[in-house]
Write a protein that holds these residues in place. Structure first.
Motif, PDB file in Angstrom:
ATOM      1  N   SER A  65       0.989  -1.234   0.162  1.00 31.05           N
ATOM      2  CA  SER A  65      -0.066   0.102  -0.503  1.00 31.05           C
ATOM      3  C   SER A  65       1.224   1.079  -0.452  1.00 31.05           C
ATOM      4  O   SER A  65       1.134   2.234  -0.669  1.00 31.05           O
ATOM      5  CB  SER A  65      -1.166  -0.130   0.989  1.00 31.05           C
ATOM      6  N   GLU A  66       1.902   1.455   0.685  1.00 32.98           N
ATOM      7  CA  GLU A  66       3.380   2.185   0.336  1.00 32.98           C
ATOM      8  C   GLU A  66       3.254   2.481  -0.910  1.00 32.98           C
ATOM      9  O   GLU A  66       3.856   3.457  -0.675  1.00 32.98           O
ATOM     10  CB  GLU A  66       3.550   2.696   1.441  1.00 32.98           C
ATOM     11  N   LYS A  68       1.994   1.766  -3.884  1.00 34.41           N
ATOM     12  CA  LYS A  68       1.242   2.350  -4.626  1.00 34.41           C
ATOM     13  C   LYS A  68       0.664   3.343  -4.564  1.00 34.41           C
ATOM     14  O   LYS A  68       0.919   4.511  -5.158  1.00 34.41           O
ATOM     15  CB  LYS A  68      -0.235   1.358  -4.254  1.00 34.41           C
ATOM     16  N   LEU A  69       1.068   4.347  -3.187  1.00 36.04           N
ATOM     17  CA  LEU A  69       0.899   5.633  -2.612  1.00 36.04           C
ATOM     18  C   LEU A  69       1.890   6.726  -3.567  1.00 36.04           C
ATOM     19  O   LEU A  69       1.323   7.311  -3.961  1.00 36.04           O
ATOM     20  CB  LEU A  69       1.054   6.051  -1.292  1.00 36.04           C
ATOM     21  N   CYS A  88       5.449   9.790   2.736  1.00 33.45           N
ATOM     22  CA  CYS A  88       5.244   8.422   3.559  1.00 33.45           C
ATOM     23  C   CYS A  88       6.262   8.280   4.379  1.00 33.45           C
ATOM     24  O   CYS A  88       5.481   7.418   5.806  1.00 33.45           O
ATOM     25  CB  CYS A  88       6.402   7.216   1.940  1.00 33.45           C
ATOM     26  N   THR A  92       1.105   7.028   7.518  1.00 35.39           N
ATOM     27  CA  THR A  92       1.602   5.618   6.439  1.00 35.39           C
ATOM     28  C   THR A  92      -0.179   6.030   5.602  1.00 35.39           C
ATOM     29  O   THR A  92      -0.751   6.441   5.448  1.00 35.39           O
ATOM     30  CB  THR A  92       0.256   4.393   7.920  1.00 35.39           C
ATOM     31  N   PRO A  93      -0.060   5.131   4.591  1.00 39.67           N
ATOM     32  CA  PRO A  93      -0.994   5.118   3.896  1.00 39.67           C
ATOM     33  C   PRO A  93      -2.873   5.704   4.173  1.00 39.67           C
ATOM     34  O   PRO A  93      -3.499   5.658   3.398  1.00 39.67           O
ATOM     35  CB  PRO A  93      -0.820   3.826   3.305  1.00 39.67           C
ATOM     36  N   THR A  94      -2.791   4.692   5.670  1.00 35.42           N
ATOM     37  CA  THR A  94      -3.961   4.841   5.718  1.00 35.42           C
ATOM     38  C   THR A  94      -4.714   5.870   6.334  1.00 35.42           C
ATOM     39  O   THR A  94      -5.457   6.297   5.989  1.00 35.42           O
ATOM     40  CB  THR A  94      -4.247   3.262   6.615  1.00 35.42           C
ATOM     41  N   ALA A  97      -5.105   8.542   3.583  1.00 31.93           N
ATOM     42  CA  ALA A  97      -6.311   8.206   2.523  1.00 31.93           C
ATOM     43  C   ALA A  97      -7.385   8.872   3.528  1.00 31.93           C
ATOM     44  O   ALA A  97      -8.254   9.338   2.994  1.00 31.93           O
ATOM     45  CB  ALA A  97      -6.038   6.818   2.633  1.00 31.93           C
ATOM     46  N   ASP A 130      -8.283   7.762  -1.700  1.00 32.38           N
ATOM     47  CA  ASP A 130      -8.598   7.457  -0.576  1.00 32.38           C
ATOM     48  C   ASP A 130      -9.872   6.144  -0.430  1.00 32.38           C
ATOM     49  O   ASP A 130      -9.011   4.923   0.893  1.00 32.38           O
ATOM     50  CB  ASP A 130      -9.276   8.080   0.494  1.00 32.38           C
ATOM     51  N   ILE A 133      -7.064   3.451  -0.640  1.00 34.43           N
ATOM     52  CA  ILE A 133      -6.518   2.445   0.292  1.00 34.43           C
ATOM     53  C   ILE A 133      -6.697   2.537   1.207  1.00 34.43           C
ATOM     54  O   ILE A 133      -6.866   0.985   2.137  1.00 34.43           O
ATOM     55  CB  ILE A 133      -5.413   3.681   0.719  1.00 34.43           C
TER      56      ILE A 133
END
Length: 189
Positions: A65-66, A68-69, A88, A92-94, A97, A130, A133
């Motif tokens: 996920s990181e 992809k972000l 990053c 965190t990606p979440t 998002a 968002d 993710i």
């Protein structure tokens, strides 16, 4: 293209790590989140390989996920690898998002190197990311099936935000049942 590395950690610092892969040592730039999660001996990283006229750079991530972000961020005009890695490292990606979902301009501006113009551009460009993710995080048990179903529906021309909403509402453990369920829901969205 180098998409992943598995090897022994030779040296590490907060912004990069040297990984020995069968006698070849790679320098891989990492986020602070990845640095804090690294052990001291062996590591497996997903990587993004950027080739420029004057350099070949590897950016490494423990979580897909990181990665992809990061890859989505560097596609935005005015956002290079350094700024993407700063994002990053900050979120965190979440968490990021959630910042995107809330359209939190000040949250984006907290990242070093991002001003008001860049923050606005990032919020506009990542609108809908968002859901992708968060949708992927909620479905961690079937994350492979979830991501495969998402890619299949994207190939059919559906928008990522609608795909993530539909897949999150679907029940199923395999890719085929997720796609079937999502197709039925996408007709009503």
């Amino acid at each position: 293209m180098i998409v992943g590395l598995h090897g022994k950690i030779v040296h590490k610092e907060p912004s990069f790590v040297h990984i020995d892969v069968n006698g070849v040592v790679y320098e891989v730039f990492i986020s602070l989140h990845t640095f804090s999660a690294l052990g001291s001996d062996r590591v497996s990283l997903y990587t993004t390989h950027i080739i420029r006229e004057d350099a070949q750079l590897l950016f490494g991530f423990l979580e897909m996920s990181e990665k992809k972000l990061f890859e989505r961020l560097i596609k935005i005009s005015g956002v290079g690898p350094k700024v993407a890695m700063a994002i990053c490292s900050t979120y965190t990606p979440t968490q990021f998002a959630t910042v995107i979902n809330n359209k939190d301009m000040n949250g984006v501006k907290k990242v070093p190197g991002i001003g008001p113009k860049s923050a606005g551009r990032i919020l506009v460009e990542l609108n809908g990311f968002d859901a992708e993710i968060l949708g992927g995080a909620e479905s961690s048990s079937g994350s492979l099936a979830f991501s495969q179903a998402s890619e299949a529906l994207e190939a059919l021309g559906f928008k990522k935000d609608k795909i993530a909403k539909a897949l999150t509402a679907c029940e199923g453990e395999d890719t085929a049942s997720l796609v079937k369920g999502a197709l039925k829901l996408l007709q009503t969205i």
